[in-house]
Write a protein that holds these residues in place. Sequence first.
Motif, PDB file in Angstrom:
ATOM      1  N   UNK A  75      -4.519 -49.043  -7.717  1.00 46.29           N
ATOM      2  CA  UNK A  75      -4.398 -49.167  -6.262  1.00 46.29           C
ATOM      3  C   UNK A  75      -4.404 -47.754  -5.689  1.00 46.29           C
ATOM      4  N   UNK A  76      -5.312 -47.526  -4.786  1.00 47.59           N
ATOM      5  CA  UNK A  76      -5.401 -46.190  -4.198  1.00 47.59           C
ATOM      6  C   UNK A  76      -4.137 -45.898  -3.378  1.00 47.59           C
ATOM      7  N   UNK A  77      -3.573 -44.698  -3.616  1.00 44.38           N
ATOM      8  CA  UNK A  77      -2.348 -44.328  -2.870  1.00 44.38           C
ATOM      9  C   UNK A  77      -2.664 -44.209  -1.388  1.00 44.38           C
ATOM     10  N   UNK A  78      -3.889 -43.746  -1.099  1.00 42.17           N
ATOM     11  CA  UNK A  78      -4.295 -43.613   0.306  1.00 42.17           C
ATOM     12  C   UNK A  78      -4.255 -44.990   0.975  1.00 42.17           C
ATOM     13  N   UNK A  79      -4.720 -46.003   0.256  1.00 43.63           N
ATOM     14  CA  UNK A  79      -4.702 -47.365   0.817  1.00 43.63           C
ATOM     15  C   UNK A  79      -3.272 -47.811   1.096  1.00 43.63           C
ATOM     16  N   UNK A  80      -2.390 -47.524   0.119  1.00 45.07           N
ATOM     17  CA  UNK A  80      -0.993 -47.934   0.308  1.00 45.07           C
ATOM     18  C   UNK A  80      -0.390 -47.232   1.514  1.00 45.07           C
ATOM     19  N   UNK A  84       6.034 -54.398  -0.584  1.00 47.22           N
ATOM     20  CA  UNK A  84       5.010 -54.430  -1.638  1.00 47.22           C
ATOM     21  C   UNK A  84       4.152 -53.156  -1.589  1.00 47.22           C
ATOM     22  N   UNK A  85       3.791 -52.736  -0.367  1.00 45.23           N
ATOM     23  CA  UNK A  85       2.987 -51.513  -0.228  1.00 45.23           C
ATOM     24  C   UNK A  85       3.779 -50.308  -0.714  1.00 45.23           C
ATOM     25  N   UNK A  86       5.098 -50.328  -0.447  1.00 45.35           N
ATOM     26  CA  UNK A  86       5.958 -49.234  -0.912  1.00 45.35           C
ATOM     27  C   UNK A  86       5.961 -49.166  -2.438  1.00 45.35           C
ATOM     28  N   UNK A  87       6.087 -50.317  -3.081  1.00 45.43           N
ATOM     29  CA  UNK A  87       6.075 -50.353  -4.559  1.00 45.43           C
ATOM     30  C   UNK A  87       4.710 -49.858  -5.063  1.00 45.43           C
ATOM     31  N   UNK A  88       3.642 -50.322  -4.404  1.00 44.04           N
ATOM     32  CA  UNK A  88       2.285 -49.915  -4.817  1.00 44.04           C
ATOM     33  C   UNK A  88       2.069 -48.408  -4.681  1.00 44.04           C
ATOM     34  N   UNK A  89       2.744 -47.817  -3.695  1.00 43.14           N
ATOM     35  CA  UNK A  89       2.581 -46.380  -3.481  1.00 43.14           C
ATOM     36  C   UNK A  89       3.135 -45.591  -4.672  1.00 43.14           C
ATOM     37  N   UNK A  90       4.242 -46.055  -5.213  1.00 40.54           N
ATOM     38  CA  UNK A  90       4.869 -45.307  -6.313  1.00 40.54           C
ATOM     39  C   UNK A  90       4.401 -45.776  -7.691  1.00 40.54           C
ATOM     40  N   UNK A  91       3.939 -47.007  -7.779  1.00 42.94           N
ATOM     41  CA  UNK A  91       3.400 -47.521  -9.055  1.00 42.94           C
ATOM     42  C   UNK A  91       2.001 -48.084  -8.783  1.00 42.94           C
ATOM     43  N   UNK A  92       1.022 -47.171  -8.744  1.00 45.21           N
ATOM     44  CA  UNK A  92      -0.282 -47.588  -8.188  1.00 45.21           C
ATOM     45  C   UNK A  92      -1.183 -48.368  -9.152  1.00 45.21           C
ATOM     46  N   UNK A  93      -0.611 -49.291  -9.899  1.00 41.19           N
ATOM     47  CA  UNK A  93      -1.425 -50.166 -10.748  1.00 41.19           C
ATOM     48  C   UNK A  93      -1.122 -51.613 -10.422  1.00 41.19           C
ATOM     49  N   UNK A  94      -2.189 -52.400 -10.357  1.00 40.43           N
ATOM     50  CA  UNK A  94      -1.963 -53.827 -10.095  1.00 40.43           C
ATOM     51  C   UNK A  94      -1.370 -54.480 -11.328  1.00 40.43           C
ATOM     52  N   UNK A 107       2.586 -58.483  -9.051  1.00 41.34           N
ATOM     53  CA  UNK A 107       2.308 -57.935  -7.710  1.00 41.34           C
ATOM     54  C   UNK A 107       1.056 -58.564  -7.105  1.00 41.34           C
ATOM     55  N   UNK A 108       0.060 -58.842  -7.989  1.00 41.30           N
ATOM     56  CA  UNK A 108      -1.152 -59.509  -7.484  1.00 41.30           C
ATOM     57  C   UNK A 108      -0.791 -60.903  -6.965  1.00 41.30           C
ATOM     58  N   UNK A 109       0.151 -61.550  -7.649  1.00 40.17           N
ATOM     59  CA  UNK A 109       0.578 -62.874  -7.215  1.00 40.17           C
ATOM     60  C   UNK A 109       1.304 -62.800  -5.867  1.00 40.17           C
ATOM     61  N   UNK A 110       2.170 -61.790  -5.728  1.00 37.67           N
ATOM     62  CA  UNK A 110       2.885 -61.618  -4.463  1.00 37.67           C
ATOM     63  C   UNK A 110       1.915 -61.345  -3.322  1.00 37.67           C
ATOM     64  N   UNK A 111       0.903 -60.543  -3.619  1.00 35.33           N
ATOM     65  CA  UNK A 111      -0.096 -60.230  -2.591  1.00 35.33           C
ATOM     66  C   UNK A 111      -0.797 -61.511  -2.140  1.00 35.33           C
TER      67      UNK A 111
END
Lengths: 112, 337
Positions: free
Chosen positions: B166-171, B225-235, B239-243
């Motif tokens: 997951x791109x950090x820029x996207x998060x 969820x975006x906050x978690x993705x920012x620090x752990x940028x792998x799907x 997390x995919x299920x939550x999304x």
Amino acid sequence: MSQSIDNHERFENLRLELRRGCLSLAVLSQLKTERYGYTLRKALNEQGMEIDEGTLYPLLRRLESHGLLTSEWREEEKRNKRFYRLSPDGKQVLKQLAAEWQNINKSLNGIL
Amino acid sequence: MELLDRYLQAVQFFLPKKQKADIIAELSEDLRSQIEEKEAELGRTLTDSELEALLKRCGSPWEVASRYLPQRYLIGPTLFPAYRFFLGILLLGCVVPRFLVWIGFLIFDPADRGYLNMGNMLETIVSAAFFTTLAFAIIEWTGIKLKLMDYWNPRKLPPVKDPNRISRANSLVEIGALVVFFALFFQVLWPGPVIDMFGAKIVLAPAWRGFFWAYTVLAMCSLALSGVNLFRPYRTKSRAFWRLLLDVAGGAMFCWLLKAQLFLGISAPNLSEEKAAELTALLKLIMAKALPWAVVILVAILLMSSYRIFRVWSSDRRRNAIVPSVNGVTTSIATGT
């Protein structure tokens, strides 16, 4: 049963592909002396290099258009026949191809 | 020999004009020699069925003639993969959205489903296929292909993609957008009976409150969820299920908002009652008409999110499959799940 048919088809395709590459060399080698299509085909068949008319004549035309063969129509046994023979360029290319074939053969023998 | 002449005539039909006579003379000579040889062997003339068998062995007239023709194609093997890709995308683009919108109309607004004329879909598909083929044929036959093939540089090729990264820029963009959303949502759309927006007063049904708070909860979950993705940028699968859950819930709520007709009226200082009534009716109509499109978007989101889960799952599976087993125990790479 169907698997053995598949294997046979696969083998047949690969066999034809392998032979197709050698046909030009075989045809060029037989045209050191002048021949017309039918006798050329018979000569090749007798030496185990089977080739049908649908493959041979287009191949002869292609080799001629590349300048490797010359041809002329002549009457023989009261019928017009087209005689083919190697051109000077054809002789040169035949030498090179024969050498290449020897190399491939040697390498493959080593590999196999 | 009538059969032979008919055969040669049929072969001749497909041959190029300039070479016809020459090829037929040579082929005829070969076939006559074969027949003579066979007859000499048998000591009699060939029967029609024997001649037929000989000609059949030579191949059909079209097959024989085609061997003399140069290989011709509209789109060659180099361009074909790109052609197939573009054609697929175009056809999907023509068919899928229209079909989904049509389904949307069928479910929510059957009376208006005629608004989309499905009859001309075939026409659209044929046109799209024709123009794509034409464009590729022009590229193939005008030499543009050669220029395109030359115009490449290994350094300009796109970087290797990890679809599960997951791109950090996207998060960051997601977090920024959600913060702005919260600010506007709370400032402008606070769930009173009347919303004051840029001087206009909008009257909403009481059910708006439920929507407001449900949407707020969803947006907060998305922010987390975006906050978690920012620090752990792998799907990961979870997390995919939550999304998927959040996207579908958000889309479904939006569809419900359109369907529930929460919008009751509008008034503004310079707006007459008649105009306000017209505007209210127009906005209600727009919301009703927008519903099928919203359903399409919801289905698209559902498909994309499901695909994301499938991609994570298959990637995990592949990764586990290639990890060697140690002392008979298969180890798996930590996936962060």
